[in-house]
Design an enzyme around this catalytic site. Structure first.
Site, PDB file in Angstrom:
ATOM      1  CD  GLU B  50     -27.151  11.256 -66.407  1.00 20.14           C
ATOM      2  OE1 GLU B  50     -27.933  11.130 -66.577  1.00 20.14           O
ATOM      3  OE2 GLU B  50     -27.225  11.695 -68.027  1.00 20.14           O
ATOM      4  CG  PHE B 112     -29.392  25.358 -69.949  1.00 19.29           C
ATOM      5  CD1 PHE B 112     -30.234  25.042 -70.135  1.00 19.29           C
ATOM      6  CD2 PHE B 112     -28.004  24.525 -70.551  1.00 19.29           C
ATOM      7  CE1 PHE B 112     -30.929  23.701 -71.037  1.00 19.29           C
ATOM      8  CE2 PHE B 112     -28.954  23.170 -71.688  1.00 19.29           C
ATOM      9  CZ  PHE B 112     -30.307  22.842 -71.196  1.00 19.29           C
ATOM     10  CD  GLN B 113     -28.125  20.872 -69.371  1.00 16.02           C
ATOM     11  OE1 GLN B 113     -27.161  20.636 -69.922  1.00 16.02           O
ATOM     12  NE2 GLN B 113     -28.970  19.963 -69.456  1.00 16.02           N
ATOM     13  CE  LYS B 162     -19.032  22.985 -73.990  1.00 19.51           C
ATOM     14  NZ  LYS B 162     -19.884  23.338 -74.807  1.00 19.51           N
ATOM     15  CG  MET B 478     -36.475  -5.806 -46.305  1.00 20.07           C
ATOM     16  SD  MET B 478     -37.052  -7.013 -45.523  1.00 20.07           S
ATOM     17  CE  MET B 478     -35.012  -7.763 -45.479  1.00 20.07           C
TER      18      MET B 478
HETATM   19  C1  LIG Z   1     -32.284  -5.124 -46.554  1.00 17.81           C
HETATM   20  C2  LIG Z   1     -31.151  -4.488 -45.806  1.00 17.81           C
HETATM   21  C3  LIG Z   1     -30.982  -5.846 -44.563  1.00 17.81           C
HETATM   22  C4  LIG Z   1     -28.978  -5.768 -43.953  1.00 17.81           C
HETATM   23  N1  LIG Z   1     -28.766  -6.821 -43.405  1.00 17.81           N
HETATM   24  C5  LIG Z   1     -28.159  -7.300 -42.415  1.00 17.81           C
HETATM   25  C6  LIG Z   1     -27.478  -8.048 -41.627  1.00 17.81           C
HETATM   26  O1  LIG Z   1     -28.441  -8.802 -41.087  1.00 17.81           O
HETATM   27  N2  LIG Z   1     -26.454  -8.193 -41.663  1.00 17.81           N
HETATM   28  C7  LIG Z   1     -25.347  -7.556 -41.698  1.00 17.81           C
HETATM   29  O2  LIG Z   1     -24.619  -7.549 -40.914  1.00 17.81           O
HETATM   30  N3  LIG Z   1     -25.534  -5.718 -42.177  1.00 17.81           N
HETATM   31  C8  LIG Z   1     -26.926  -5.779 -42.932  1.00 17.81           C
HETATM   32  N4  LIG Z   1     -27.196  -4.739 -43.745  1.00 17.81           N
HETATM   33  C9  LIG Z   1     -25.341  -4.165 -44.131  1.00 17.81           C
HETATM   34  C10 LIG Z   1     -26.107  -2.538 -42.651  1.00 17.81           C
HETATM   35  O3  LIG Z   1     -26.851  -1.969 -43.409  1.00 17.81           O
HETATM   36  C11 LIG Z   1     -24.345  -1.839 -43.407  1.00 17.81           C
HETATM   37  O4  LIG Z   1     -24.064  -1.957 -44.161  1.00 17.81           O
HETATM   38  C12 LIG Z   1     -23.323  -2.963 -42.990  1.00 17.81           C
HETATM   39  O5  LIG Z   1     -23.641  -4.015 -41.882  1.00 17.81           O
HETATM   40  C13 LIG Z   1     -21.598  -2.488 -42.663  1.00 17.81           C
HETATM   41  O6  LIG Z   1     -21.449  -4.152 -42.603  1.00 17.81           O
HETATM   42  P1  LIG Z   1     -19.694  -3.187 -41.819  1.00 17.81           P
HETATM   43  O7  LIG Z   1     -19.743  -3.390 -40.188  1.00 17.81           O
HETATM   44  O8  LIG Z   1     -18.504  -4.261 -42.343  1.00 17.81           O
HETATM   45  O9  LIG Z   1     -18.699  -1.994 -42.005  1.00 17.81           O
HETATM   46  P2  LIG Z   1     -18.330  -1.183 -44.285  1.00 17.81           P
HETATM   47  O10 LIG Z   1     -19.524   0.221 -44.458  1.00 17.81           O
HETATM   48  O11 LIG Z   1     -17.671  -2.356 -45.037  1.00 17.81           O
HETATM   49  O12 LIG Z   1     -17.304  -0.462 -43.554  1.00 17.81           O
HETATM   50  C14 LIG Z   1     -16.011  -0.953 -43.280  1.00 17.81           C
HETATM   51  C15 LIG Z   1     -15.488  -0.297 -41.754  1.00 17.81           C
HETATM   52  O13 LIG Z   1     -13.964  -0.751 -42.620  1.00 17.81           O
HETATM   53  C16 LIG Z   1     -13.041   0.376 -42.036  1.00 17.81           C
HETATM   54  N5  LIG Z   1     -11.876  -0.454 -43.014  1.00 17.81           N
HETATM   55  C17 LIG Z   1     -11.654   0.132 -44.880  1.00 17.81           C
HETATM   56  N6  LIG Z   1     -10.979  -0.029 -44.932  1.00 17.81           N
HETATM   57  C18 LIG Z   1     -10.361  -0.778 -44.042  1.00 17.81           C
HETATM   58  C19 LIG Z   1      -8.676  -0.669 -44.274  1.00 17.81           C
HETATM   59  N7  LIG Z   1      -8.283  -0.735 -45.264  1.00 17.81           N
HETATM   60  N8  LIG Z   1      -8.476  -0.809 -43.057  1.00 17.81           N
HETATM   61  C20 LIG Z   1      -9.123  -1.559 -41.323  1.00 17.81           C
HETATM   62  N9  LIG Z   1     -10.529  -0.864 -42.061  1.00 17.81           N
HETATM   63  C21 LIG Z   1     -10.816  -0.127 -43.020  1.00 17.81           C
HETATM   64  C22 LIG Z   1     -14.389   1.676 -42.503  1.00 17.81           C
HETATM   65  O14 LIG Z   1     -12.998   2.017 -41.723  1.00 17.81           O
HETATM   66  C23 LIG Z   1     -15.559   1.637 -41.897  1.00 17.81           C
HETATM   67  O15 LIG Z   1     -15.286   1.241 -40.629  1.00 17.81           O
HETATM   68  C24 LIG Z   1     -28.622  -4.923 -44.442  1.00 17.81           C
HETATM   69  C25 LIG Z   1     -28.766  -3.956 -45.138  1.00 17.81           C
HETATM   70  C26 LIG Z   1     -30.210  -3.826 -46.187  1.00 17.81           C
HETATM   71  C27 LIG Z   1     -29.884  -2.967 -47.565  1.00 17.81           C
HETATM   72  C1  LIG Z   2     -33.911   2.907 -54.059  1.00 19.98           C
HETATM   73  C2  LIG Z   2     -34.908   2.967 -52.715  1.00 19.98           C
HETATM   74  N1  LIG Z   2     -36.184   3.044 -53.066  1.00 19.98           N
HETATM   75  C3  LIG Z   2     -37.164   1.997 -51.287  1.00 19.98           C
HETATM   76  C4  LIG Z   2     -36.408   0.946 -50.890  1.00 19.98           C
HETATM   77  C5  LIG Z   2     -37.410   1.013 -49.797  1.00 19.98           C
HETATM   78  N2  LIG Z   2     -37.198  -0.232 -50.246  1.00 19.98           N
HETATM   79  C6  LIG Z   2     -36.465  -1.948 -49.354  1.00 19.98           C
HETATM   80  S1  LIG Z   2     -36.676  -2.844 -49.920  1.00 19.98           S
HETATM   81  C7  LIG Z   2     -38.212  -2.873 -51.237  1.00 19.98           C
HETATM   82  C8  LIG Z   2     -38.504  -3.659 -51.722  1.00 19.98           C
HETATM   83  C9  LIG Z   2     -38.352  -4.691 -52.715  1.00 19.98           C
HETATM   84  O1  LIG Z   2     -38.612  -5.357 -53.477  1.00 19.98           O
HETATM   85  P1  LIG Z   2     -38.398  -6.203 -54.151  1.00 19.98           P
HETATM   86  O2  LIG Z   2     -37.120  -5.452 -54.843  1.00 19.98           O
HETATM   87  O3  LIG Z   2     -38.857  -6.551 -55.041  1.00 19.98           O
HETATM   88  O4  LIG Z   2     -37.359  -7.334 -53.167  1.00 19.98           O
HETATM   89  P2  LIG Z   2     -38.330  -8.687 -52.464  1.00 19.98           P
HETATM   90  O5  LIG Z   2     -38.019  -7.882 -51.114  1.00 19.98           O
HETATM   91  O6  LIG Z   2     -39.594  -8.633 -53.175  1.00 19.98           O
HETATM   92  O7  LIG Z   2     -37.183  -9.818 -52.489  1.00 19.98           O
HETATM   93  C10 LIG Z   2     -37.858  -0.863 -50.486  1.00 19.98           C
HETATM   94  C11 LIG Z   2     -39.595  -0.489 -51.500  1.00 19.98           C
HETATM   95  C12 LIG Z   2     -34.803   1.171 -50.978  1.00 19.98           C
HETATM   96  N3  LIG Z   2     -33.833  -0.150 -50.170  1.00 19.98           N
HETATM   97  N4  LIG Z   2     -34.288   1.940 -52.404  1.00 19.98           N
END
Ligand SMILES: Cc1cc2nc3c(=O)[nH]c(=O)nc-3n(C[C@H](O)[C@H](O)[C@H](O)COP(=O)(O)OP(=O)(O)OC[C@H]3O[C@@H](n4cnc5c(N)ncnc54)[C@H](O)[C@@H]3O)c2cc1C
Ligand SMILES: Cc1ncc(C[n+]2csc(CCOP(=O)(O)OP(=O)(O)O)c2C)c(N)n1
Ligand SMILES: [Mg+2]
Lengths: 163, 568
Positions: B50, B112-113, B162, B478
């Site tokens: 799912e 159940f479930q 259901k 990472m």
């Molecule tokens: C490993 C990892 C590393 C990351 N590193 C970075 C990084 O280096 N840089 C980075 O930028 N992010 C990074 N992120 C992502 C970060 O965590 C956020 O998800 C991201 O920065 C949020 O983007 P955003 O501000 O565009 O917001 P979003 O989450 O895209 O939110 C959208 C915003 O727009 C508004 N909105 C939605 N629809 C409308 C509309 N129709 N009109 C007006 N407003 C609207 C919403 O209300 C909200 O405030 C990383 C994530 C991971 C997993």
């Molecule tokens: C479901 C979940 N569990 C744990 C994490 C924490 N986490 C972030 S990056 C990462 C490693 C990812 O490894 P891989 O897919 O091999 O990517 P790489 O960073 O090596 O490119 C982990 C464990 C996560 N983001 N999501």
């Protein structure tokens, strides 16, 4: 700062848990929360007393407004308002204490609503601060039980919160 | 004529124009599955878990302008779906989830479930409903789609016991719906827009910072026109990539934790910042106190008032839909015969040019071991920058964001807010369904891909020719990078031991697998994979285990305190 927030929300199952869940999920304080249906049965009116900085309270009202079932939100503390809370308090009242407790209740404009040989049950309304003061005024060991509703609030004058 | 609840569900989906439902059957939804069986307008896609259903519905949604739909059974069906629902919620993705529930008379009896689906999902949905009376079903589904796609979008769940799916009532799908408690703002306040125009006109060191809101609002045309008219530099968040064309000279790349040097420097040092549909995330602005030390005026356009002044105080808030507000801003600028302060602007651009000359994304191009950045550069070239790229979470995600230049919106599909490993493959399935015939690549890592690997079976069943680009560094890269930088090289539990032979694994699911070990073979392997228009190809690239993502802003540090490759 202490704020009294008034909320009109759809009178639907689950609406209360959405509000309560929002406060716990985002780490906001709830001092008291009261809720009951209004004269329009499809709507409930909720009063929440919370504390937080201006920034936090701004977020609280915005987040509340975002809940789909919330129709209106007002921070009553932004303008003149009236706040009331109801307390029921059961106190020991034996011998010469009886007179003393009765007098204290009168001073605070309480009403004795239940009497036994050894106890009085007093009903008291007022601001939270007034109820606190009454509790302070009683001898601590004489208090057997208290129950408070939490504050409800309404704007002063012609200010009306209506949908 | 009276219909059963199950018939009503299917009729409602049909009326909403739903082409695909991603789901998995079980006891509580059997009546609905029975109705799906009897018709062929709404097609059901059987996933293998799912979580896959919700990610696929999510990818479908992100790569089109439609609402993705998932269907799951009660109890474990729902709990498996929660990760996908939370993923969509954090990135504001419109989605409708229909879940089965135990019969109304059994609710609360530990049947159940049974699980409290509305309670479990409440904190990670825009809204949810429990339908206790078949007469409420059609209106509730109408509301679910309306809520999911309007305002700040998000997932909406409808829980259906259901017995409600077997009960009967007359059916009519409401043409419209209004809710007195829900009235999202669309047009920005004219007075605020006027103030914004004033600030933009006077700006000496302007910067445009845009996010996911531009994509969600389908406003990249308006944004591009507007930024071109102004001549200002523009950066995108991870969620906003493709909102402004990456190959345009005014684009500074992504900003934030792994953003470019020039984007982060310009973000910090600008005097007027225009934030568009972006939420000042902690991975974007670094330490908010450090960010706030610099005096600058901030204009913030967002449809959700709670995104405004949440982490950063702004001067001109504009609540409204991005595309509407940008139209109005452009109109007012044109009416005011806007002329930029050319002298100041060209000084600002030369400063930015200096920052750019750091070449912050450089890497060792002569390496004898495959560099992940090299694979992504080749991927970009070979797909002519026109693929849909989904990604998992980790280093590979950041490199994909840095090295694949997205010129169009809805091409970059990744989990930013929740950062959900396992998202990439099922999301790619949804993308392929929404865009039949399009090139879809899933950039992943050997750890992430194993979290939803079972969906390879779904890909076989529906002949989805996804290209999986596995950047196999045998590490949760990472995690390893953080352990190297901040935990004294103690690589606690981040080594990926006992990895499967991905080629054989792909083959056992009936797909094609290619292992690539030499830099010299990268290009040929990619070409071979993309030539196979009808096959899913699993490309297993053996990459440098020690490579890190640069630049990097450490959590809690200021945006300009970047660790750069050369400094190590
Ligand atoms: C490993 C990892 C590393 C990351 N590193 C970075 C990084 O280096 N840089 C980075 O930028 N992010 C990074 N992120 C992502 C970060 O965590 C956020 O998800 C991201 O920065 C949020 O983007 P955003 O501000 O565009 O917001 P979003 O989450 O895209 O939110 C959208 C915003 O727009 C508004 N909105 C939605 N629809 C409308 C509309 N129709 N009109 C007006 N407003 C609207 C919403 O209300 C909200 O405030 C990383 C994530 C991971 C997993
Ligand atoms: C479901 C979940 N569990 C744990 C994490 C924490 N986490 C972030 S990056 C990462 C490693 C990812 O490894 P891989 O897919 O091999 O990517 P790489 O960073 O090596 O490119 C982990 C464990 C996560 N983001 N999501
Ligand atoms: Mg890895």
């Amino acid at each position: 700062m202490r704020h009294i927030i008034s909320i009109m929300l759809e009178n639907e199952p689950g609406a209360l848990s959405r509000v309560a869940g929002l406060f716990s999920a985002r780490g906001y304080n709830i001092e008291t929360l009261t809720v009951a249906p209004t004269e329009d049965e499809s709507l409930s009116r909720m009063t929440i007393v919370t504390t937080g900085s201006d920034d936090v309270v701004e977020q609280i009202t915005k987040q509340l407004n975002k809940l789909v079932e919330v129709v209106k939100v007002v921070d009553l503390s932004e303008a003149a308002h009236i706040e009331r809370e109801l307390m029921l308090i059961k106190v020991r009242a034996m011998g010469k204490e009886r007179e003393e407790v009765k007098r204290m209740s009168d001073i605070f404009r309480g009403r004795i609503i239940d009497v036994t040989e050894n106890t009085y049950t007093i009903e008291l309304t007022g601001t939270g601060a007034k109820l606190d003061a009454f509790i302070q005024a009683l001898e601590h060991s004489a208090i057997l039980e208290t129950v408070r509703t939490g504050a409800s609030g309404i704007g002063r004058g012609e200010r009306v919160l209506k949908v | 004529m009276e219909l059963t609840g199950a018939e009503i569900v299917v009729k409602c989906l049909e009326a909403e124009g739903v082409e695909y439902v991603f789901g998995y059957p079980g006891g509580a939804v059997l009546f609905i599955y029975d109705e799906l069986f009897k018709q062929d307008k709404v097609k059901h896609i059987l996933v293998r878990h799912e979580q896959g259903a919700t990610h696929a519905a999510d990818g479908y949604s992100r790569s089109s302008d439609k609402v993705g739909v998932a269907l799951v059974t009660s109890g474990p069906g729902v709990t498996n779906a929660v990760t996908g629902i939370a993923t969509a919620y954090m990135d504001s993705i419109p989605m409708v989830i229909i879940s089965g529930q135990v019969p109304t008379h059994a609710i609360g009896l530990d049947a159940f479930q049974e699980c409290d689906t509305v309670g479990i999902t409440r904190p990670c949905v825009k809204h949810n409903f429990l339908v206790k009376d078949v007469k409420d079903l059609a209106l509730t589904i109408k509301k679910a789609f309306y809520l999911a796609r309007t305002g700040r979008p998000g997932p909406v769940l409808v829980d259906i016991p259901k017995d409600v799916t077997s009960a009967k009532c007359p059916f009519e799908y409401p043409a419209t719906v209004t809710m007195r408690s829900y009235n999202p703002v669309v047009k920005g306040h004219p007075g605020q827009i006027k103030k914004a125009v004033q600030l933009l006109t006077e700006a000496k060191r302007p910067m445009v910072y845009t996010g996911g809101g531009v994509i969600l609002s389908d406003a990249s045309k308006q944004l591009t026109k507007f930024v071109k008219m102004l001549g200002f530099p523009c950066t995108n968040t991870l969620m906003g990539l493709g909102g402004y064309p990456a190959t345009d000279p005014q684009f500074l790349g992504m900003l934030g934790m792994h953003g470019t040097y020039e984007a982060n420097m310009a973000m910090q040092n600008c005097d007027v910042l225009l934030a568009v549909g972006a939420r000042f995330d902690d991975r974007v602005i670094g330490n908010p106190a450090d960010f706030a030390q610099v005096q600058r005026k901030i204009i913030h356009i967002d449809i959700d008032p709670s995104s405004i002044s949440k982490r950063v105080k702004v001067d001109v808030p504009i609540v409204g839909n991005v595309s509407d507000v940008l139209e109005e801003l452009s109109r007012q600028l044109e009416a005011a015969a806007y002329k930029p302060n050319q002298k100041a602007l060209s000084a600002w651009w030369s400063q930015i040019g200096l920052w750019k000359s750091k070449d912050c994304l450089k890497y060792d191009k002569k390496s004898k071991i495959i560099k992940p950045q090299f694979v992504l550069e080749r991927l970009y070239e070979i797909t002519k920058g026109d693929a849909f790229v989904t990604s998992d979470v980790g280093q590979h995600q950041m490199w994909a964001a840095q090295f694949y230049k997205f010129d169009k919106p809805r091409r970059w599909i990744n989990s930013g807010g929740l950062g959900t490993m396992g998202f990439g493959l099922p999301a790619a399935m949804g993308v392929q369904f929404a865009n039949p015939g399009a090139t879809v690549a899933c950039v992943t890592g050997e750890a992430s891909i194993q979290m939803c690997i079972q969906e390879l079976s779904t890909c076989k069943q529906y002949r989805l020719p996804i290209k999986i680009v596995n950047l196999n560094n045998k590490y949760m890269g990472m995690v390893r990078q953080w352990q190297q930088f901040f935990h004294g090289n103690r690589y606690s539990e981040s080594y990926m031991d006992a990895l499967p032979d991905f080629v054989k694994l792909a083959e056992s699911y009936g797909h094609v697998g290619i292992k690539v070990e030499e830099p010299g073979d990268v290009e040929a392997a990619l070409k071979e994979a993309f030539k196979r228009k009808n096959d899913l190809v699993f490309l297993d690239f053996v990459t440098d285990q020690t490579e890190n993502v640069y630049p990097m802003v450490q959590g809690g540090k200021g945006l300009t305190e970047m660790i750069l490759a050369e400094e190590l």
